[in-house]
Design a protein around this motif. Structure first.
Motif, PDB file in Angstrom:
ATOM      1  N   MET A 193      -3.826 -82.999  39.052  1.00  4.16           N
ATOM      2  CA  MET A 193      -4.506 -83.657  40.172  1.00  4.16           C
ATOM      3  C   MET A 193      -5.799 -84.302  39.672  1.00  4.16           C
ATOM      4  SD  MET A 193      -5.874 -81.912  43.689  1.00  4.16           S
ATOM      5  CE  MET A 193      -7.191 -82.613  44.651  1.00  4.16           C
ATOM      6  N   ALA A 194      -5.970 -85.579  39.943  1.00  2.00           N
ATOM      7  CA  ALA A 194      -7.156 -86.316  39.505  1.00  2.00           C
ATOM      8  C   ALA A 194      -8.215 -86.242  40.611  1.00  2.00           C
ATOM      9  CB  ALA A 194      -6.790 -87.760  39.181  1.00  2.00           C
ATOM     10  N   ARG A 195      -8.993 -85.155  40.649  1.00  3.56           N
ATOM     11  CA  ARG A 195      -9.916 -84.904  41.768  1.00  3.56           C
ATOM     12  C   ARG A 195     -10.965 -86.001  41.924  1.00  3.56           C
ATOM     13  NH1 ARG A 195      -8.546 -79.601  40.643  1.00  3.56           N
ATOM     14  NH2 ARG A 195      -8.133 -78.355  42.516  1.00  3.56           N
ATOM     15  N   GLN A 196     -11.580 -86.410  40.804  1.00  3.75           N
ATOM     16  CA  GLN A 196     -12.632 -87.411  40.895  1.00  3.75           C
ATOM     17  C   GLN A 196     -12.087 -88.740  41.393  1.00  3.75           C
ATOM     18  OE1 GLN A 196     -15.808 -86.938  40.605  1.00  3.75           O
ATOM     19  NE2 GLN A 196     -15.771 -84.840  39.831  1.00  3.75           N
ATOM     20  N   GLU A 197     -10.915 -89.148  40.855  1.00  4.19           N
ATOM     21  CA  GLU A 197     -10.311 -90.414  41.272  1.00  4.19           C
ATOM     22  C   GLU A 197      -9.862 -90.353  42.726  1.00  4.19           C
ATOM     23  OE1 GLU A 197      -9.701 -88.798  38.575  1.00  4.19           O
ATOM     24  OE2 GLU A 197     -10.005 -90.135  36.857  1.00  4.19           O
ATOM     25  N   LEU A 198      -9.309 -89.192  43.131  1.00  6.34           N
ATOM     26  CA  LEU A 198      -8.896 -89.030  44.526  1.00  6.34           C
ATOM     27  C   LEU A 198     -10.106 -89.127  45.449  1.00  6.34           C
ATOM     28  CD1 LEU A 198      -6.814 -88.305  46.722  1.00  6.34           C
ATOM     29  CD2 LEU A 198      -7.219 -85.895  46.190  1.00  6.34           C
ATOM     30  N   ALA A 199     -11.204 -88.446  45.094  1.00  4.43           N
ATOM     31  CA  ALA A 199     -12.415 -88.486  45.914  1.00  4.43           C
ATOM     32  C   ALA A 199     -12.936 -89.906  46.042  1.00  4.43           C
ATOM     33  CB  ALA A 199     -13.477 -87.572  45.306  1.00  4.43           C
ATOM     34  N   ARG A 200     -12.964 -90.642  44.926  1.00  9.48           N
ATOM     35  CA  ARG A 200     -13.460 -92.018  44.949  1.00  9.48           C
ATOM     36  C   ARG A 200     -12.577 -92.897  45.827  1.00  9.48           C
ATOM     37  NH1 ARG A 200     -12.983 -92.898  40.005  1.00  9.48           N
ATOM     38  NH2 ARG A 200     -15.014 -92.064  39.415  1.00  9.48           N
ATOM     39  N   LEU A 231     -10.687 -92.012  48.387  1.00 12.61           N
ATOM     40  CA  LEU A 231     -10.901 -91.691  49.797  1.00 12.61           C
ATOM     41  C   LEU A 231     -12.199 -92.308  50.308  1.00 12.61           C
ATOM     42  CD1 LEU A 231      -9.799 -87.931  49.857  1.00 12.61           C
ATOM     43  CD2 LEU A 231      -8.535 -89.894  50.768  1.00 12.61           C
ATOM     44  N   ARG A 232     -13.270 -92.209  49.517  1.00 16.01           N
ATOM     45  CA  ARG A 232     -14.553 -92.774  49.951  1.00 16.01           C
ATOM     46  C   ARG A 232     -14.455 -94.295  50.106  1.00 16.01           C
ATOM     47  NH1 ARG A 232     -16.537 -89.205  45.877  1.00 16.01           N
ATOM     48  NH2 ARG A 232     -16.914 -90.997  44.492  1.00 16.01           N
ATOM     49  N   GLU A 233     -13.789 -94.942  49.151  1.00 16.18           N
ATOM     50  CA  GLU A 233     -13.686 -96.398  49.210  1.00 16.18           C
ATOM     51  C   GLU A 233     -12.857 -96.860  50.389  1.00 16.18           C
ATOM     52  OE1 GLU A 233     -12.099 -97.356  45.419  1.00 16.18           O
ATOM     53  OE2 GLU A 233     -14.039 -97.233  44.365  1.00 16.18           O
ATOM     54  N   THR A 276     -24.280 -97.593  57.965  1.00 18.73           N
ATOM     55  CA  THR A 276     -23.435 -98.062  56.864  1.00 18.73           C
ATOM     56  C   THR A 276     -22.082 -98.465  57.426  1.00 18.73           C
ATOM     57  OG1 THR A 276     -22.662 -95.817  56.412  1.00 18.73           O
ATOM     58  CG2 THR A 276     -24.579 -96.587  55.158  1.00 18.73           C
ATOM     59  N   PRO A 277     -21.378 -99.354  56.736  1.00 18.48           N
ATOM     60  CA  PRO A 277     -20.060 -99.775  57.229  1.00 18.48           C
ATOM     61  C   PRO A 277     -19.033 -98.657  57.070  1.00 18.48           C
ATOM     62  CG  PRO A 277     -20.481-100.717  55.075  1.00 18.48           C
ATOM     63  CD  PRO A 277     -21.759-100.054  55.497  1.00 18.48           C
ATOM     64  N   GLY A 278     -17.938 -98.821  57.778  1.00 19.49           N
ATOM     65  CA  GLY A 278     -16.854 -97.872  57.615  1.00 19.49           C
ATOM     66  C   GLY A 278     -16.904 -96.724  58.602  1.00 19.49           C
ATOM     67  N   GLN A 326      -2.280 -92.097  57.248  1.00 15.28           N
ATOM     68  CA  GLN A 326      -2.274 -92.707  58.577  1.00 15.28           C
ATOM     69  C   GLN A 326      -3.689 -92.937  59.077  1.00 15.28           C
ATOM     70  OE1 GLN A 326       0.356 -90.699  61.357  1.00 15.28           O
ATOM     71  NE2 GLN A 326       1.780 -90.165  59.723  1.00 15.28           N
ATOM     72  N   ALA A 327      -4.583 -91.948  58.874  1.00 17.30           N
ATOM     73  CA  ALA A 327      -5.951 -92.072  59.361  1.00 17.30           C
ATOM     74  C   ALA A 327      -6.683 -93.220  58.680  1.00 17.30           C
ATOM     75  CB  ALA A 327      -6.700 -90.763  59.142  1.00 17.30           C
ATOM     76  N   LEU A 328      -6.418 -93.416  57.392  1.00 15.27           N
ATOM     77  CA  LEU A 328      -7.095 -94.465  56.629  1.00 15.27           C
ATOM     78  C   LEU A 328      -6.341 -95.784  56.656  1.00 15.27           C
ATOM     79  CD1 LEU A 328      -8.151 -92.271  53.568  1.00 15.27           C
ATOM     80  CD2 LEU A 328      -9.644 -93.141  55.386  1.00 15.27           C
ATOM     81  N   ARG A 329      -5.213 -95.812  57.396  1.00 14.64           N
ATOM     82  CA  ARG A 329      -4.412 -97.030  57.563  1.00 14.64           C
ATOM     83  C   ARG A 329      -3.995 -97.617  56.219  1.00 14.64           C
ATOM     84  NH1 ARG A 329      -9.210 -99.178  61.104  1.00 14.64           N
ATOM     85  NH2 ARG A 329      -9.178 -97.662  62.786  1.00 14.64           N
ATOM     86  N   LEU A 330      -3.476 -96.760  55.364  1.00 20.68           N
ATOM     87  CA  LEU A 330      -3.088 -97.201  54.033  1.00 20.68           C
ATOM     88  C   LEU A 330      -1.796 -97.997  54.074  1.00 20.68           C
ATOM     89  CD1 LEU A 330      -3.788 -94.010  51.846  1.00 20.68           C
ATOM     90  CD2 LEU A 330      -5.348 -95.871  52.485  1.00 20.68           C
ATOM     91  N   THR A 331      -1.692 -98.973  53.196  1.00 23.26           N
ATOM     92  CA  THR A 331      -0.437 -99.696  53.009  1.00 23.26           C
ATOM     93  C   THR A 331       0.552 -98.787  52.270  1.00 23.26           C
ATOM     94  OG1 THR A 331      -1.051-100.586  50.850  1.00 23.26           O
ATOM     95  CG2 THR A 331      -1.740-101.837  52.814  1.00 23.26           C
TER      96      THR A 331
END
Length: 294
Positions: free
Chosen positions: A1-8, A10-12, A32-34, A72-77
């Protein structure tokens, strides 16, 4: 599991969204936006603390259910959803809509390139959706009807070939996969009909279903009693087609064994020029290359 990449990631993705979701309550002015973390957590039906730990690379490996809720919450493609699952170290199951019963052309072509290996493709319900000539010689000509389901055959009978236990009993494996399918495709009518049929017709199926078995696809051995070739000890190895929730089952025998010699004979007896065949319903155009799922 790539924790740092996953966290980044999600934030983006959270920062890229705009608060236009009507289910979100009104809040203080945004600096802030978002979306806010608590808003994503609410949309995904999880605690704010859990989601915050994911964004801070402190959380545990999220389950497929959690990942789907986040997608679903982040409306991902679809591509972003698959990327989210990869970052979490797991394969993305198809979105929960219906069981895919078509075979991709490249999968059918792979079956044709395995003349000395029996190969079948099964969908998420263990329906056989494609096979090659050796598999038909092993499992019976009734494959050509395009209606064979290995779980139904295991629990309700049918077919001339009988299978006995190997490294893991197939009934346990079948129920585990059908339980996963029931969770992923709750509105698929053919799956619902199959489960009703199995529950009504097999006490063993009902008992296994209540144990909630878990199985990871891999290697197993089994013994079959073939009506003309006799008893065969076989190896079954599974290749996944994750985008369609399908499995390619490769059937071989130990080199130099009596079963291997029998497989060689069955291969030679398979009708010349036969090709990997999808079920008739999944391929109206040709026998060689089924239509790719849209």
């Amino acid at each position: 599991m790539a924790r740092q990449e996953l966290a980044r990631f999600l934030r983006e993705r959270r920062a890229a969204l705009r608060p236009r979701e009507p289910a979100l309550p009104a809040g203080p002015p945004r600096r802030t936006p978002g979306l806010r973390r608590e808003e994503v957590a609410e949309l995904a039906h999880m605690s704010v603390d859990y989601y915050t730990r994911l964004e801070q690379a402190r959380g545990p490996r999220p389950s497929p259910r959690i990942l789907d809720a986040l997608a679903q919450a982040l409306r991902l493609t679809p591509a972003e959803r698959s990327h989210l699952f990869r970052l979490a170290g797991t394969s993305a199951p198809p979105p929960a809509s219906g069981v895919v019963r078509r075979v991709r052309p490249h999968v059918a072509r792979m079956l044709r390139r395995l003349p000395d290996t029996g190969a079948v493709v099964t969908d998420a319900t263990y329906g056989v959706v494609a096979w090659n000539p050796l598999a038909q010689a092993l499992l019976g000509d009734h494959l050509a009807t395009g209606t064979v389901n290995l779980a139904r055959r295991r629990f309700l009978g049918g077919g001339a070939v009988r299978e006995s236990s190997g490294t893991e009993e197939f009934g346990h494996i079948a129920v585990a996969r059908l339980r996963r399918a029931a969770d992923r495709y709750p509105h698929d009518p053919r799956l619902a009909a199959l489960l009703a049929e199995l529950h009504a017709g097999s006490e063993e199926f009902r008992r296994l279903w209540e144990t909630r078995p878990v199985h990871a696809p891999g290697h197993r051995t089994k013994t079959i009693d073939h009506p003309t070739a006799g008893r065969l000890r076989l190896n079954c190895d599974v290749l996944l087609v994750p985008e369609d929730d399908q499995e390619v089952v490769l059937i071989t025998a130990d080199p130099g064994s009596p079963s291997a010699r029998t497989l060689s004979r069955l291969t030679a007896e398979a009708r010349p020029g036969a090709e990997a065949r999808p079920t008739a319903k999944t391929q109206p155009r040709t026998r060689a290359e089924p239509t790719a799922e849209a």
